[in-house]
Scaffold this active site. Structure first.
Site, PDB file in Angstrom:
ATOM      1  N   GLU A 177      -4.222  35.076 -19.780  1.00  0.00           N
ATOM      2  CA  GLU A 177      -2.782  34.833 -19.955  1.00  0.00           C
ATOM      3  C   GLU A 177      -2.448  33.917 -21.125  1.00  0.00           C
ATOM      4  O   GLU A 177      -1.341  33.955 -21.644  1.00  0.00           O
ATOM      5  CB  GLU A 177      -2.167  34.292 -18.670  1.00  0.00           C
ATOM      6  CG  GLU A 177      -2.676  32.933 -18.253  1.00  0.00           C
ATOM      7  CD  GLU A 177      -2.074  32.445 -16.948  1.00  0.00           C
ATOM      8  OE1 GLU A 177      -1.956  31.211 -16.809  1.00  0.00           O
ATOM      9  OE2 GLU A 177      -1.726  33.272 -16.091  1.00  0.00           O
ATOM     10  N   SER A 193     -23.538  23.863 -32.212  1.00  0.00           N
ATOM     11  CA  SER A 193     -23.477  22.523 -32.810  1.00  0.00           C
ATOM     12  C   SER A 193     -24.380  21.574 -32.041  1.00  0.00           C
ATOM     13  O   SER A 193     -23.909  20.706 -31.307  1.00  0.00           O
ATOM     14  CB  SER A 193     -22.035  21.999 -32.781  1.00  0.00           C
ATOM     15  OG  SER A 193     -21.183  22.826 -33.529  1.00  0.00           O
ATOM     16  N   PRO A 194     -25.701  21.707 -32.183  1.00  0.00           N
ATOM     17  CA  PRO A 194     -26.629  20.957 -31.337  1.00  0.00           C
ATOM     18  C   PRO A 194     -26.619  19.446 -31.535  1.00  0.00           C
ATOM     19  O   PRO A 194     -27.206  18.729 -30.744  1.00  0.00           O
ATOM     20  CB  PRO A 194     -28.000  21.549 -31.683  1.00  0.00           C
ATOM     21  CG  PRO A 194     -27.832  22.155 -33.026  1.00  0.00           C
ATOM     22  CD  PRO A 194     -26.392  22.596 -33.103  1.00  0.00           C
ATOM     23  N   GLU A 244     -15.700  40.932 -22.045  1.00  0.00           N
ATOM     24  CA  GLU A 244     -14.936  40.401 -23.174  1.00  0.00           C
ATOM     25  C   GLU A 244     -14.589  41.490 -24.189  1.00  0.00           C
ATOM     26  O   GLU A 244     -13.489  41.493 -24.733  1.00  0.00           O
ATOM     27  CB  GLU A 244     -15.701  39.260 -23.855  1.00  0.00           C
ATOM     28  CG  GLU A 244     -15.738  37.979 -23.053  1.00  0.00           C
ATOM     29  CD  GLU A 244     -14.389  37.281 -22.907  1.00  0.00           C
ATOM     30  OE1 GLU A 244     -13.453  37.571 -23.690  1.00  0.00           O
ATOM     31  OE2 GLU A 244     -14.273  36.441 -22.005  1.00  0.00           O
ATOM     32  N   PHE A 295     -14.808  13.088 -19.254  1.00  0.00           N
ATOM     33  CA  PHE A 295     -13.758  14.098 -19.263  1.00  0.00           C
ATOM     34  C   PHE A 295     -14.322  15.392 -18.726  1.00  0.00           C
ATOM     35  O   PHE A 295     -15.440  15.782 -19.059  1.00  0.00           O
ATOM     36  CB  PHE A 295     -13.226  14.329 -20.684  1.00  0.00           C
ATOM     37  CG  PHE A 295     -12.258  15.481 -20.776  1.00  0.00           C
ATOM     38  CD1 PHE A 295     -10.937  15.321 -20.369  1.00  0.00           C
ATOM     39  CD2 PHE A 295     -12.669  16.728 -21.229  1.00  0.00           C
ATOM     40  CE1 PHE A 295     -10.045  16.389 -20.433  1.00  0.00           C
ATOM     41  CE2 PHE A 295     -11.781  17.795 -21.292  1.00  0.00           C
ATOM     42  CZ  PHE A 295     -10.466  17.628 -20.891  1.00  0.00           C
TER      43      PHE A 295
END
Length: 184
Positions: free
Chosen positions: A140, A113-114, A92, A15
């Site tokens: 958006e 989250s290794p 940001e 994916f």
């Protein structure tokens, strides 16, 4: 090479999305046996612990679909391809809060989250904040409410699980520690 290292025998991307990709890997374990690993690839992110001159922590309340609820967080966002973390942090901060900062200091970086993901978050401390007249717009598909909390209020939010993510809990604990030792 570590005696615990797993050798990748085969990797297949199953994916590829806007933010992450998922890879399934066949690995050889340290004992010679084989296993599968599902690995999320992420470009990395920044988080900004922004503190006003009045010692208020700038936070955003945001709906998190994975949790099916809103939580209050320090501003954060993912790195764009080739973007330096400090540049991303400034961008940001402005996009999510309307603030710009004079001082930006890297506090730490950590993997979220290794066990299944390679996402690394770079946490910055922003001071010397000022509101920008015409600040950059949110993405958006991003909607946030701005909050400015005292450390005591933030600690209560952690207790009440309004703050419920690792990067923000780290930020609150960092400020608690700084207050306890009398610095920053």
């Amino acid at each position: 090479m570590s005696s615990l290292e797993e050798k990748t025998l085969h990797s297949e991307e199953i994916f590829s999305g806007k933010v992450i990709s998922l890879h399934v890997q066949d690995v050889e374990l340290p004992n010679g046996k084989q296993s599968k690993r599902e690995i999320i690839k992420h470009p990395g992110a920044v988080a900004i612990l922004a503190v006003t001159d009045e010692n208020k922590i700038v936070m955003v309340e945001q709906y998190r679909k994975a949790l099916e609820r809103t939580i209050v967080e320090i501003p954060a966002g993912k790195l764009e391809k080739g973007e330096q973390p400090e540049v991303c942090a400034r961008r940001e901060l402005e996009e999510e809060t309307g603030y710009v900062c004079e001082n930006l200091e890297l506090l730490t970086s950590f993997y979220t989250s290794p066990g299944f993901a390679d996402e690394i978050v770079h946490v910055y401390l922003a001071k010397g904040l000022s509101k920008k007249e015409n600040s950059a717009a949110l993405d958006e598909d991003e909607f946030v409410n701005l909050e400015e909390l005292t450390l005591t209020e933030a600690m209560k939010y952690v207790e009440d699980q309004k703050i419920y993510d690792a990067k923000t809990a780290f930020a609150v604990q960092y400020l608690q520690l700084q207050e306890a030792i009398g610095s920053k």
